[in-house]
Design an enzyme around this catalytic site. Structure first.
Site, short mmCIF file in Angstrom:
data_model
loop_
_atom_site.label_atom_id
_atom_site.label_comp_id
_atom_site.label_asym_id
_atom_site.label_seq_id
_atom_site.Cartn_x
_atom_site.Cartn_y
_atom_site.Cartn_z
N LEU A 1 -40.70 -35.88 -17.81
CA LEU A 1 -41.38 -34.84 -17.05
C LEU A 1 -41.25 -33.55 -17.84
CD1 LEU A 1 -40.30 -35.20 -13.28
CD2 LEU A 1 -42.51 -35.80 -14.29
N ASP A 2 -42.29 -32.74 -17.85
CA ASP A 2 -42.21 -31.43 -18.49
C ASP A 2 -41.05 -30.64 -17.91
OD1 ASP A 2 -44.50 -32.06 -19.85
OD2 ASP A 2 -45.81 -30.78 -18.64
N ARG A 3 -40.52 -29.77 -18.71
CA ARG A 3 -39.45 -28.87 -18.23
C ARG A 3 -39.89 -28.10 -16.99
NH1 ARG A 3 -36.38 -24.39 -22.09
NH2 ARG A 3 -34.83 -23.70 -20.57
N THR B 1 -42.10 -28.96 -14.75
CA THR B 1 -42.54 -29.83 -13.66
C THR B 1 -41.33 -30.35 -12.90
OG1 THR B 1 -44.45 -30.54 -14.98
CG2 THR B 1 -43.88 -31.88 -13.08
#
Length: 239
Positions: free
Chosen positions: A65-67, A69
């Site tokens: 997961l993106d930082r 998100t």
């Protein structure tokens, strides 16, 4: 032997959504990196180390997961389960659902089929489906408009490219609020000045996959983070 870093005494425990003998899932907060990265040298706190210290055993992320998100993040507790889970993500048999607050009124349903180029210069197929859960119009002037319009969307990425959801909604001119650098800087400034929002409003709300041992279908859901809830209320969404 791998060195285990110590968690600060005032560290907030991660919210564990599911745990058994082969895997564990957390509700990842906004701003928390999954693991160490050469492009993020301004932090020494990572989900892998935090969770490992919290449950007392080695963990390996099954996906990313993106930082920026938040939401469901799945880890394996042994190599066999890791291989099984990662193969499901690679073969697109995992159902992933996200919620996002975006600028403007989106269509009732949509399909975004727009190839993306990765950091190595390779262009790859990228497909995102979505449906609009709710729309809102608030009495906040923006530019030449006396009000501001936003949509709460449910998003189903069919591929897993880096920043795919963020780039796709920017592509259809409905950028995710709080997204930098793919979002709208003027909207982000508005949200910072009026609501003191510094986070991105993208949340991985649910994931469904096959258990690596039993084969049964597992569905894990993560509640919104506090800032997402605050903005739903501030923007007068009814959910």
């Amino acid at each position: 032997m791998e060195e285990v870093t110590q968690v600060p005494q005032d560290s907030t425990p991660l919210e564990i959504l599911y745990q058994d003998e082969v895997m564990v899932a957390i509700n990842k907060p906004n701003g928390l990196l999954v693991h160490r990265s050469p492009i993020a040298t301004n932090t020494n706190v990572f989900a892998v180390q935090e969770l490992r210290n919290q449950i007392g055993q080695k963990v390996s992320p099954a996906h990313r997961l993106d930082r920026k998100t938040s939401g469901v993040l799945l880890f394996a507790l042994n190599p066999e389960s890791l291989t099984h889970l990662q193969s499901q993500f690679e073969n697109r048999t995992v159902d992933k659902t996200y919620h996002a607050i975006v600028r403007g009124y989106t269509e009732d349903e949509g399909l975004i089929d727009y190839p993306l180029t990765n950091d190595k210069g390779k262009t790859q197929e990228a497909i995102t489906r979505y449906k609009t859960l709710e729309r809102t119009e608030v009495p906040v002037a923006f530019g030449k408009h006396a009000t501001s319009r936003y949509s709460l969307v449910e998003v189903y990425p069919e591929t897993g490219r880096m920043h795919q959801i963020r780039k796709h909604f920017a592509h259809i001119l409905h950028p995710i609020i709080g997204d930098r650098p793919h979002g709208c800087n003027k909207q982000n400034k508005l949200f910072l000045e009026k609501w003191n929002l510094t986070e991105m409003l993208l949340h991985a709300i649910e994931i469904e996959f096959e258990h690596p041992v039993s084969g049964e279908k597992i569905k894990i859901k993560a509640d919104y983070q506090s800032e997402f809830k605050r903005m739903l209320e501030s923007l007068e969404f009814s959910v």
